[in-house]
Structure formats: structure tokens, C-alpha cells
Motif scaffolding. Sequence first.
Motif, PDB file in Angstrom:
ATOM      1  N   LYS A  21       0.704  -1.128  -0.145  1.00 10.06           N
ATOM      2  CA  LYS A  21      -0.010   0.045  -0.035  1.00 10.06           C
ATOM      3  C   LYS A  21       0.970   0.987  -0.050  1.00 10.06           C
ATOM      4  O   LYS A  21       1.107   1.890   1.038  1.00 10.06           O
ATOM      5  CB  LYS A  21      -0.972   0.056   1.146  1.00 10.06           C
ATOM      6  CG  LYS A  21      -2.283   0.820   0.922  1.00 10.06           C
ATOM      7  CD  LYS A  21      -3.150   0.507   1.839  1.00 10.06           C
ATOM      8  CE  LYS A  21      -4.401   1.094   1.349  1.00 10.06           C
ATOM      9  NZ  LYS A  21      -5.905   0.940   2.266  1.00 10.06           N
ATOM     10  N   GLU A  22       1.278   1.504  -1.197  1.00 13.92           N
ATOM     11  CA  GLU A  22       2.405   2.546  -1.254  1.00 13.92           C
ATOM     12  C   GLU A  22       2.341   2.994  -2.755  1.00 13.92           C
ATOM     13  O   GLU A  22       1.957   2.553  -3.568  1.00 13.92           O
ATOM     14  CB  GLU A  22       3.839   2.179  -1.088  1.00 13.92           C
ATOM     15  CG  GLU A  22       4.140   0.969  -1.825  1.00 13.92           C
ATOM     16  CD  GLU A  22       5.358   0.124  -1.208  1.00 13.92           C
ATOM     17  OE1 GLU A  22       5.841   0.511  -0.171  1.00 13.92           O
ATOM     18  OE2 GLU A  22       5.931  -0.541  -2.110  1.00 13.92           O
ATOM     19  N   ARG A  23       2.925   4.263  -2.850  1.00 14.50           N
ATOM     20  CA  ARG A  23       3.010   4.911  -4.142  1.00 14.50           C
ATOM     21  C   ARG A  23       4.205   4.391  -4.880  1.00 14.50           C
ATOM     22  O   ARG A  23       5.285   3.889  -4.302  1.00 14.50           O
ATOM     23  CB  ARG A  23       3.010   6.413  -4.047  1.00 14.50           C
ATOM     24  CG  ARG A  23       2.074   6.895  -3.195  1.00 14.50           C
ATOM     25  CD  ARG A  23       0.512   6.637  -3.727  1.00 14.50           C
ATOM     26  NE  ARG A  23       0.388   7.306  -4.913  1.00 14.50           N
ATOM     27  CZ  ARG A  23      -0.754   8.362  -4.985  1.00 14.50           C
ATOM     28  NH1 ARG A  23      -1.550   8.632  -4.020  1.00 14.50           N
ATOM     29  NH2 ARG A  23      -1.229   8.833  -6.017  1.00 14.50           N
ATOM     30  N   GLU A  25       6.931   5.340  -7.880  1.00 14.96           N
ATOM     31  CA  GLU A  25       7.491   6.665  -8.588  1.00 14.96           C
ATOM     32  C   GLU A  25       7.513   6.109 -10.108  1.00 14.96           C
ATOM     33  O   GLU A  25       7.710   5.087 -10.646  1.00 14.96           O
ATOM     34  CB  GLU A  25       9.038   6.303  -8.326  1.00 14.96           C
ATOM     35  CG  GLU A  25       9.320   6.700  -6.669  1.00 14.96           C
ATOM     36  CD  GLU A  25       9.754   8.346  -6.565  1.00 14.96           C
ATOM     37  OE1 GLU A  25      10.166   8.776  -7.161  1.00 14.96           O
ATOM     38  OE2 GLU A  25       9.192   8.735  -5.376  1.00 14.96           O
ATOM     39  N   VAL A  30      -1.661   3.259 -14.499  1.00 17.41           N
ATOM     40  CA  VAL A  30      -2.433   3.354 -13.247  1.00 17.41           C
ATOM     41  C   VAL A  30      -3.829   3.042 -13.451  1.00 17.41           C
ATOM     42  O   VAL A  30      -4.301   3.524 -14.552  1.00 17.41           O
ATOM     43  CB  VAL A  30      -2.301   5.009 -12.802  1.00 17.41           C
ATOM     44  CG1 VAL A  30      -3.293   5.370 -11.675  1.00 17.41           C
ATOM     45  CG2 VAL A  30      -0.890   5.456 -12.752  1.00 17.41           C
ATOM     46  N   THR A  43      -6.896   1.859  -6.335  1.00 20.07           N
ATOM     47  CA  THR A  43      -5.941   2.288  -7.480  1.00 20.07           C
ATOM     48  C   THR A  43      -4.692   1.712  -7.500  1.00 20.07           C
ATOM     49  O   THR A  43      -4.020   1.541  -6.687  1.00 20.07           O
ATOM     50  CB  THR A  43      -6.005   3.762  -7.441  1.00 20.07           C
ATOM     51  OG1 THR A  43      -7.129   4.818  -7.429  1.00 20.07           O
ATOM     52  CG2 THR A  43      -5.070   4.411  -8.680  1.00 20.07           C
ATOM     53  N   GLU A  45      -1.028   0.813  -9.181  1.00 20.60           N
ATOM     54  CA  GLU A  45       0.076   1.637  -9.959  1.00 20.60           C
ATOM     55  C   GLU A  45       1.004   0.314 -10.228  1.00 20.60           C
ATOM     56  O   GLU A  45       1.584  -0.096  -9.376  1.00 20.60           O
ATOM     57  CB  GLU A  45       0.591   2.720  -9.026  1.00 20.60           C
ATOM     58  CG  GLU A  45      -0.458   3.967  -8.735  1.00 20.60           C
ATOM     59  CD  GLU A  45       0.362   4.977  -7.863  1.00 20.60           C
ATOM     60  OE1 GLU A  45      -0.147   6.094  -7.921  1.00 20.60           O
ATOM     61  OE2 GLU A  45       1.548   4.732  -7.372  1.00 20.60           O
ATOM     62  N   HIS A  59      -3.420   2.028  -3.699  1.00 17.97           N
ATOM     63  CA  HIS A  59      -3.897   2.641  -2.633  1.00 17.97           C
ATOM     64  C   HIS A  59      -5.605   2.710  -2.841  1.00 17.97           C
ATOM     65  O   HIS A  59      -6.228   2.249  -3.943  1.00 17.97           O
ATOM     66  CB  HIS A  59      -3.447   4.312  -2.453  1.00 17.97           C
ATOM     67  CG  HIS A  59      -3.359   4.940  -3.732  1.00 17.97           C
ATOM     68  ND1 HIS A  59      -4.403   5.787  -4.071  1.00 17.97           N
ATOM     69  CD2 HIS A  59      -2.592   4.898  -4.905  1.00 17.97           C
ATOM     70  CE1 HIS A  59      -4.321   6.295  -5.345  1.00 17.97           C
ATOM     71  NE2 HIS A  59      -3.208   5.925  -5.719  1.00 17.97           N
TER      72      HIS A  59
END
Length: 140
Positions: A21-23, A25, A30, A43, A45, A59
Motif C-alpha cells: 500500500k504505497e505509491r 515512482e 495506473v 487504484t 500503480e 491505494h
Amino acid sequence: MEQRNFYNQILTEHNANPFHKERVEEPTHVHDGVNPTCGDEITLELKMVGDTIVEAGFHGDGCAISQASADIMLDLVIGKDREEALALGDTFLRMIQGEATAEEMEELDEAIAFQDISRMPARVKCAVLGWHTIKQVLES
Ligand code: ZN
């Protein structure tokens, strides 16, 4: 371990400490997934190099099943190529329908915790949300 305890433990662990559960880079893909019947949203990524998923995160908000299943799904598909990830998703869906063999289910690792979700039909869409979402990305 008894199946129900295993299932609860997996859900609890992945909700308390999601690995992914992290963005990401500079993701290359997406994509949003929604399960309106329960109000689950994720969502995804992904960062793909060629056909390989090299990095991925998610997320969103939703019930414990939807979020844990997405986290476990990403655990399984990171480092895999498009074809392998789609095959895992296919196995997951067939497991829920009771059609996957024991040998196939071994590849699902912790996702096997959702094996009996079909006994709770209202929650099936929660468990498959992450898998459906990544399928849409990989088939696009
Ligand atoms: Zn849900």
C-alpha cells in the motif's frame, strides 16, 4: 492450521501491515477498480519494463477482504511477466469457482486463504477486485 483461522490471520496481517500500500515512482500504468456493491475502491500503480511488472503498489479504501486481497495479489505478481500474472489471476478465479487443482492452487501462496469465499457470495466481488483490476491493465 484450520482453514478459517488461516483466513482470518491472513486478512488481519495484510490489513494491519500491507506490504504494497504505497505509491510507485513514475508508474507506467495506473488503473482504478471499484466494487460498488461493497464500496471498495483501489487504484493500482504498476511500473512495467517490457512485459515484466517490476514494481507495483495500490491505494484505496474498502473492506478488509478487498484491501488484503489486493495486497496479496501484488505480492504474487511483482516480478512476473504479463502472461504469468494473467495466469495467476485466472487460477485465483477458478479456485473461487472450485475448479482449480491442488497443484495450481500452490502457486497462489497466501491467496489460497480466499478459497472458501464462495460460501459468502456477497464478498466474492471484494476478493476478486484486485485481480480484476490488474487484468484490465494487463489486457489493455
Ligand atoms: Zn468489500
